[in-house]
Motif scaffolding. Structure first.
Motif, PDB file in Angstrom:
ATOM      1  N   VAL A  17      12.453 -10.506   5.848  1.00 40.76           N
ATOM      2  CA  VAL A  17      11.824 -10.439   7.163  1.00 40.76           C
ATOM      3  C   VAL A  17      12.168  -9.127   7.869  1.00 40.76           C
ATOM      4  CG1 VAL A  17      13.630 -11.600   8.517  1.00 40.76           C
ATOM      5  CG2 VAL A  17      11.253 -11.812   9.199  1.00 40.76           C
ATOM      6  N   LEU A  18      13.384  -8.613   7.678  1.00 45.29           N
ATOM      7  CA  LEU A  18      13.763  -7.350   8.320  1.00 45.29           C
ATOM      8  C   LEU A  18      12.996  -6.178   7.717  1.00 45.29           C
ATOM      9  CD1 LEU A  18      17.628  -7.742   8.792  1.00 45.29           C
ATOM     10  CD2 LEU A  18      15.797  -8.108  10.455  1.00 45.29           C
ATOM     11  N   CYS A  19      12.739  -6.234   6.421  1.00 43.37           N
ATOM     12  CA  CYS A  19      11.915  -5.180   5.791  1.00 43.37           C
ATOM     13  C   CYS A  19      10.510  -5.172   6.388  1.00 43.37           C
ATOM     14  CB  CYS A  19      11.845  -5.395   4.287  1.00 43.37           C
ATOM     15  SG  CYS A  19      13.352  -4.953   3.401  1.00 43.37           S
ATOM     16  N   GLU A  20       9.931  -6.357   6.535  1.00 39.57           N
ATOM     17  CA  GLU A  20       8.587  -6.451   7.103  1.00 39.57           C
ATOM     18  C   GLU A  20       8.562  -5.931   8.541  1.00 39.57           C
ATOM     19  OE1 GLU A  20       5.740  -7.221   5.895  1.00 39.57           O
ATOM     20  OE2 GLU A  20       6.208  -8.077   3.942  1.00 39.57           O
ATOM     21  N   LEU A  21       9.544  -6.322   9.342  1.00 43.81           N
ATOM     22  CA  LEU A  21       9.563  -5.888  10.744  1.00 43.81           C
ATOM     23  C   LEU A  21       9.829  -4.389  10.853  1.00 43.81           C
ATOM     24  CD1 LEU A  21      11.512  -8.853  12.399  1.00 43.81           C
ATOM     25  CD2 LEU A  21       9.036  -8.495  12.245  1.00 43.81           C
ATOM     26  N   ALA A  22      10.654  -3.859   9.956  1.00 42.89           N
ATOM     27  CA  ALA A  22      10.901  -2.419   9.965  1.00 42.89           C
ATOM     28  C   ALA A  22       9.609  -1.661   9.660  1.00 42.89           C
ATOM     29  CB  ALA A  22      11.981  -2.061   8.942  1.00 42.89           C
ATOM     30  N   PHE A  23       8.820  -2.197   8.715  1.00 43.52           N
ATOM     31  CA  PHE A  23       7.564  -1.534   8.367  1.00 43.52           C
ATOM     32  C   PHE A  23       6.571  -1.627   9.521  1.00 43.52           C
ATOM     33  CE2 PHE A  23       3.327  -1.500   6.325  1.00 43.52           C
ATOM     34  CZ  PHE A  23       3.393  -0.224   5.772  1.00 43.52           C
ATOM     35  N   LYS A  24       6.501  -2.808  10.176  1.00 45.24           N
ATOM     36  CA  LYS A  24       5.607  -2.948  11.330  1.00 45.24           C
ATOM     37  C   LYS A  24       6.014  -1.982  12.445  1.00 45.24           C
ATOM     38  CE  LYS A  24       3.045  -6.484   9.952  1.00 45.24           C
ATOM     39  NZ  LYS A  24       1.585  -6.357   9.706  1.00 45.24           N
ATOM     40  N   THR A  25       7.314  -1.857  12.683  1.00 44.09           N
ATOM     41  CA  THR A  25       7.803  -0.942  13.713  1.00 44.09           C
ATOM     42  C   THR A  25       7.481   0.499  13.342  1.00 44.09           C
ATOM     43  OG1 THR A  25       9.624  -2.467  14.193  1.00 44.09           O
ATOM     44  CG2 THR A  25       9.846  -0.220  15.013  1.00 44.09           C
ATOM     45  N   PRO A  74      -1.783 -21.639   0.666  1.00 44.23           N
ATOM     46  CA  PRO A  74      -2.997 -20.810   0.739  1.00 44.23           C
ATOM     47  C   PRO A  74      -2.802 -19.488   1.484  1.00 44.23           C
ATOM     48  CG  PRO A  74      -3.170 -22.739   2.169  1.00 44.23           C
ATOM     49  CD  PRO A  74      -1.976 -22.954   1.306  1.00 44.23           C
ATOM     50  N   ASP A  75      -1.801 -19.405   2.382  1.00 43.39           N
ATOM     51  CA  ASP A  75      -1.572 -18.164   3.117  1.00 43.39           C
ATOM     52  C   ASP A  75      -0.600 -17.219   2.425  1.00 43.39           C
ATOM     53  OD1 ASP A  75      -3.286 -18.707   5.242  1.00 43.39           O
ATOM     54  OD2 ASP A  75      -1.771 -19.918   6.266  1.00 43.39           O
ATOM     55  N   LEU A  76      -0.037 -17.664   1.306  1.00 43.52           N
ATOM     56  CA  LEU A  76       0.895 -16.817   0.563  1.00 43.52           C
ATOM     57  C   LEU A  76       0.149 -16.156  -0.592  1.00 43.52           C
ATOM     58  CD1 LEU A  76       3.965 -16.082   0.418  1.00 43.52           C
ATOM     59  CD2 LEU A  76       4.169 -17.857  -1.329  1.00 43.52           C
ATOM     60  N   PRO A  77       0.088 -14.830  -0.645  1.00 43.24           N
ATOM     61  CA  PRO A  77      -0.615 -14.156  -1.744  1.00 43.24           C
ATOM     62  C   PRO A  77      -0.079 -14.603  -3.105  1.00 43.24           C
ATOM     63  CG  PRO A  77      -0.056 -12.579  -0.017  1.00 43.24           C
ATOM     64  CD  PRO A  77       0.627 -13.868   0.339  1.00 43.24           C
ATOM     65  N   VAL A  78      -0.953 -14.632  -4.074  1.00 42.53           N
ATOM     66  CA  VAL A  78      -0.581 -15.090  -5.411  1.00 42.53           C
ATOM     67  C   VAL A  78       0.603 -14.295  -5.950  1.00 42.53           C
ATOM     68  CG1 VAL A  78      -1.381 -15.390  -7.793  1.00 42.53           C
ATOM     69  CG2 VAL A  78      -2.946 -15.810  -5.888  1.00 42.53           C
ATOM     70  N   LYS A  79       1.619 -15.015  -6.444  1.00 42.96           N
ATOM     71  CA  LYS A  79       2.842 -14.469  -7.037  1.00 42.96           C
ATOM     72  C   LYS A  79       3.721 -13.715  -6.043  1.00 42.96           C
ATOM     73  CE  LYS A  79       1.048 -14.099 -11.755  1.00 42.96           C
ATOM     74  NZ  LYS A  79       0.882 -13.208 -12.932  1.00 42.96           N
ATOM     75  N   ALA A  80       3.343 -13.719  -4.771  1.00 40.30           N
ATOM     76  CA  ALA A  80       4.146 -13.009  -3.773  1.00 40.30           C
ATOM     77  C   ALA A  80       5.313 -13.885  -3.321  1.00 40.30           C
ATOM     78  CB  ALA A  80       3.295 -12.635  -2.572  1.00 40.30           C
ATOM     79  N   PRO A  81       6.500 -13.301  -3.109  1.00 38.20           N
ATOM     80  CA  PRO A  81       7.650 -14.098  -2.644  1.00 38.20           C
ATOM     81  C   PRO A  81       7.579 -14.417  -1.147  1.00 38.20           C
ATOM     82  CG  PRO A  81       8.295 -11.813  -2.987  1.00 38.20           C
ATOM     83  CD  PRO A  81       6.877 -11.925  -3.467  1.00 38.20           C
ATOM     84  N   TRP A  82       6.874 -13.570  -0.376  1.00 34.66           N
ATOM     85  CA  TRP A  82       6.775 -13.822   1.071  1.00 34.66           C
ATOM     86  C   TRP A  82       5.580 -13.070   1.648  1.00 34.66           C
ATOM     87  CZ3 TRP A  82      10.692 -10.261  -0.500  1.00 34.66           C
ATOM     88  CH2 TRP A  82      10.521  -8.966  -0.031  1.00 34.66           C
ATOM     89  N   THR A  83       5.262 -13.390   2.896  1.00 35.78           N
ATOM     90  CA  THR A  83       4.240 -12.649   3.625  1.00 35.78           C
ATOM     91  C   THR A  83       4.537 -12.750   5.113  1.00 35.78           C
ATOM     92  OG1 THR A  83       1.860 -12.326   3.939  1.00 35.78           O
ATOM     93  CG2 THR A  83       2.643 -14.591   3.918  1.00 35.78           C
ATOM     94  N   LEU A  84       4.117 -11.749   5.854  1.00 32.26           N
ATOM     95  CA  LEU A  84       4.232 -11.757   7.312  1.00 32.26           C
ATOM     96  C   LEU A  84       2.840 -11.541   7.867  1.00 32.26           C
ATOM     97  CD1 LEU A  84       6.376 -11.766   9.695  1.00 32.26           C
ATOM     98  CD2 LEU A  84       6.084  -9.290   9.717  1.00 32.26           C
ATOM     99  N   LYS A  85       2.340 -12.510   8.607  1.00 31.24           N
ATOM    100  CA  LYS A  85       0.977 -12.414   9.119  1.00 31.24           C
ATOM    101  C   LYS A  85       0.967 -12.699  10.612  1.00 31.24           C
ATOM    102  CE  LYS A  85      -1.765 -15.870   8.573  1.00 31.24           C
ATOM    103  NZ  LYS A  85      -2.692 -16.901   8.091  1.00 31.24           N
ATOM    104  N   ILE A  86       0.061 -12.032  11.324  1.00 35.09           N
ATOM    105  CA  ILE A  86      -0.057 -12.229  12.760  1.00 35.09           C
ATOM    106  C   ILE A  86      -0.613 -13.606  13.044  1.00 35.09           C
ATOM    107  CG2 ILE A  86      -2.353 -11.214  12.880  1.00 35.09           C
ATOM    108  CD1 ILE A  86       0.418 -10.700  15.507  1.00 35.09           C
ATOM    109  N   GLU A  87       0.014 -14.329  13.954  1.00 30.81           N
ATOM    110  CA  GLU A  87      -0.432 -15.667  14.325  1.00 30.81           C
ATOM    111  C   GLU A  87      -1.115 -15.646  15.683  1.00 30.81           C
ATOM    112  OE1 GLU A  87      -0.627 -20.009  14.270  1.00 30.81           O
ATOM    113  OE2 GLU A  87      -0.644 -18.381  12.805  1.00 30.81           O
TER     114      GLU A  87
END
Length: 780
Positions: free
Chosen positions: A582-590, A540-553
């Protein structure tokens, strides 16, 4: 003095000369600490144990003229006679067999090295005052005499006992050294290491420097219960312990020499006093949970104090014409992970107590018992006619010499190695800081198991009996109890037939420990705590058809959940892995964070590049590593013929090499220190000494020695299509394929790092993959 006598009292300048001996500051302090420990030991032998024994050191933190060094203990204290003897150069009341003090010079060397004036005060329980003396080197030199008056100072509590040594008028270079905080930290680290066996023992004492208690540096090794099967079918444990009772010898307390019981002291002096020396060699050698270029080796200990820290001499074979390092030789960066402790109480040490005397027979005896008589390398030992050894270091070497698995199907759990060594180092730092979550080795082993399943890299290892489970099982392991769970429909039918919605079942997720960590940008002050989980596509926390997601916990701790679907097609590509995601997501957050704080410094591509350089080590095309990988693969192929169970005539095989190739092999054998090339030829080891191109040619000439499960599982002689011509063509295609792989390996091994830096990237990737395909099959 009479006409028939000579006065041989040394000139007072001798004490100053002792101070010129180049002794590190921590070693000066260690000499004084040793005296305190000896006092505790002697009190215990006299059944007068000191309650809560402690040594407290005060060091200066500023470069001032009145700076001083103080070492104080709560030992039993000394009588006047003992005090006088304790400071007299060359006198020692210690039994050098059982105590840390040796020559009666340590106190004088240490104090004279630090400063020009030393005050010593001591008191026993019940004494009414502290009794002391003052040694002023300049004053002694001026008066040319050793006499110094007895001093006293008040003692408020009659029950107090102990000894205090205070060094004043420190030398200028010493004041400068102590004024730097980095040097004080260095002293703490050194003392934490050399006194670790005592600080961790049942007879432990407390050691403080400037009110900070020194914590012993504990070994970070795998659980001793972990083991793998050795070549002899017996288990080899991650920590191999040993305890040898050795034949007694005799020892002269005056001359400090050991000798057999059949003869007296070699000096034959009337003052010689001999005692029986009971000898025992005990300790362990084991496997560290991480690799390091320097931080490994075996501590060699005398009476609980480390004399040689992280010694690496036992990793060197000295039986040939020249010494040869045998470990580490299988890691491209020469990183090691063998550690251990050897308690060698009965071997002589140098006067500076930093080295065991190699000419003492006890040293060579220890080397033989711990590592064996011959080389650690089994093929070299076989060539020199040494039988396999049961020595602990030899067994450890056979099982764990490699830092990465051998071949395509090799398992990390088989060698107890963490592939991501940088992560292992971070965890080791938490171990040494006392983090309770990292005291056991479970978290390291979780990384090992995940690598065996091939989750992060996306290439699962072949499964089979006893192998790790596949990367994505049928359903996921429940994080609480490890049992498989499945998604269920949340609709439920009541007893009355009415349908209603029950509470949704928590999604099935499997934690991925390799990606769960704190990520820090190497330069920017930005960090993220990430908990990573494998999930199904309908989480339920993974967007439809998405391979991954990074969400604040947890916004308070900046903890993020990284959820990814390992079955998504994007992870079946050559270049995309969960680590990349995960590195792409963290690079974007940074990037977003910096864009708000400092727009001009926010460059996404640079941030991503920095993070990949820090955390995607395996993705680098490092020339040195690639060359080492190719050389090691060719060496493994060459070694395999000597391990073959076939009854081969190795001399005939050797004669089939070209004359030029034979000459090169003989020259290389000679340069390695082996006295007989024939022994190497007879055992099939000759191919290990051949040039890379000659190894390739040998495989082409003798495919029957390498295929059909001998080194590669690839069928060759067993290929049978019912037609001789078809069989011949099929076998030739196999040879052509492996010949191409070998050509790439030969090419890589002949290049320099600079050559590979100039190579086309795709060509380098292709050649590296070829070498990977050459890996031995079927290693369990």
């Amino acid at each position: 003095m009479t006409a028939s006598e000579f006065d041989l009292t040394p000139d007072p300048r001798v004490l100053q000369i002792l101070g010129e001996i180049n002794l590190d500051q921590w070693k000066c302090l260690a000499e004084l600490i040793d005296n305190s420990i000896d006092a505790f030991i002697n009190a215990r032998r006299d059944s007068a144990d000191v309650e809560a024994p402690s040594v407290v050191i005060s060091l200066p933190t500023q470069n001032k003229d009145d700076a001083s060094v103080t070492v104080r203990d709560n030992g039993p204290g000394m009588t006047l006679e003992q005090l006088e003897h304790a400071v007299r150069a060359g006198w020692s009341g210690n039994n050098p067999l059982d105590n840390l003090g040796l020559f009666g010079m340590g106190f004088n060397i240490a104090t004279a090295r630090l400063g020009m004036v030393t005050e010593v005060y001591t008191t026993r329980s019940g004494d009414k005052e502290w009794t002391g003396l003052r040694i002023d080197l300049n004053e002694l030199r001026r008066t040319r005499a050793y006499q110094t008056p007895r001093l006293a100072r008040p003692k408020p509590d009659p029950a107090t006992h102990g000894t205090e040594i205070k060094v004043l008028r420190l030398k200028a270079d010493q004041r400068t050294y102590f004024s730097k905080s980095a040097n004080l930290n260095k002293i703490r680290r050194q003392l934490a290491r050399i006194y670790a066996p005592l600080l961790l023992s049942k007879d432990a004492f407390t050691l403080q420097i400037n009110s900070q208690t020194i914590q012993a540096k504990r070994p970070c090794h795998w659980d001793p219960d972990r083991s793998v099967q050795g070549s002899d079918g017996k288990p080899v444990h991650a920590v191999e312990s040993f305890d040898f009772e050795l034949p007694s010898r005799h020892y002269c307390l005056s001359c400090m020499l050991s000798f057999s019981g059949e003869q007296g002291c070699p000096t034959g002096s009337p003052e010689c006093k001999t005692v029986e020396l009971k000898r025992r060699l005990h300790g362990w050698v084991g496997l560290q949970r991480y690799m390091h270029e320097e931080d490994f080796g075996i501590d060699i200990i005398r009476n609980g104090r480390v004399i040689e820290a992280q010694n690496k001499d036992l990793f060197v074979w000295t039986g040939g014409e020249r010494s040869e390092r045998e470990y580490p030789i299988d890691d491209q960066r020469n990183r090691g992970r063998f550690i251990g402790e050897i308690h060698l109480d009965h071997c002589r040490v140098s006067y500076t107590k930093d080295r065991f005397e190699r000419d003492d027979t006890s040293w060579s005896e220890m080397v033989t018992l711990v590592r064996g008589e011959g080389p650690l390398q089994p093929q070299k030992a076989k060539a020199l006619a040494f039988e396999p050894s049961n020595a602990p270091l030899y067994r450890l070497f056979q099982a764990f010499r490699r830092s990465s698995p051998q071949g395509k199907t090799g398992r990390w759990s088989r060698i107890l190695a963490v592939k991501n060594n940088e992560r292992a180092l971070e965890m080791a730092d938490l171990f040494h800081k006392g983090d309770p979550d990292y005291q056991g080795d479970e978290k390291w082993y979780e990384l090992v198991e995940e690598e065996d399943r091939g989750i992060v890299g996306g290439t699962p290892t072949t499964t089979g009996p006893g192998s790790a489970s596949p990367a994505v099982p049928e359903g996921f392991l429940d994080e609480d109890d490890g049992t498989a769970t499945e998604e269920r429909d949340s609709s439920t039918i009541s007893e009355t037939g009415e349908e209603y919605k029950s509470e949704p079942i928590a999604p099935a997720r499997q934690k991925l420990h390799e990606l769960s960590r704190v990520y820090k940008h190497p330069l920017l002050k930005v960090e993220f705590t990430v908990e990573a989980f494998m999930v199904t596509s309908n989480d339920p926390d993974l967007p439809v058809k998405a391979p991954w997601t990074l969400k604040i916990e947890d916004p308070g701790t900046r903890t993020y959940l990284f959820l990814f679907d390992p079955d998504h097609p994007v992870f079946r590509s050559v270049t995309m892995t969960p680590m990349d995601a995960v590195l792409c997501e963290l690079a974007f957050k940074t990037y977003e964070f910096l864009k708000e704080a400092s727009p001009n410094s926010a460059v996404f591509s640079t941030i991503l590049s920095d993070l990949r350089n820090e955390y995607a080590e395996d993705a680098k095309l490092d020339p040195k590593s690639i060359i080492s990988f190719a050389e090691r693969s060719l060496r493994d192929i060459a070694h395999s013929i000597s391990e073959s169970s076939q009854d081969n005539s190795f001399e005939t095989l050797f004669s089939e090499l070209s004359q030029a190739a034979q000459d090169k092999v003989r020259r290389k054998i000679a340069s390695s220190g082996i006295t007989s090339s024939q022994a190497v030829i007879d055992t099939g080891e000759f191919l290990s000494y051949a040039e890379a191109e000659d190894i390739k040619q040998f495989v082409r000439q003798h495919p029957e020695l390498f295929f059909d499960g001998r080194f590669w599982a690839q069928p060759y002689s067993s290929l049978d299509y019912g037609d001789t011509k078809v069989n011949k063509e099929a076998r030739e295609r196999v040879l052509e394929r492996y010949d191409a792989y070998l050509a790439d390996a030969v090419w890589l091994s002949s290049q320099s790092p600079r050559d590979l830096d100039r190579c086309d990237r795709d060509e380098l990737i292709r050649a590296t993959l070829s070498v990977r395909l050459l890996g031995q099959d079927g290693i369990i």
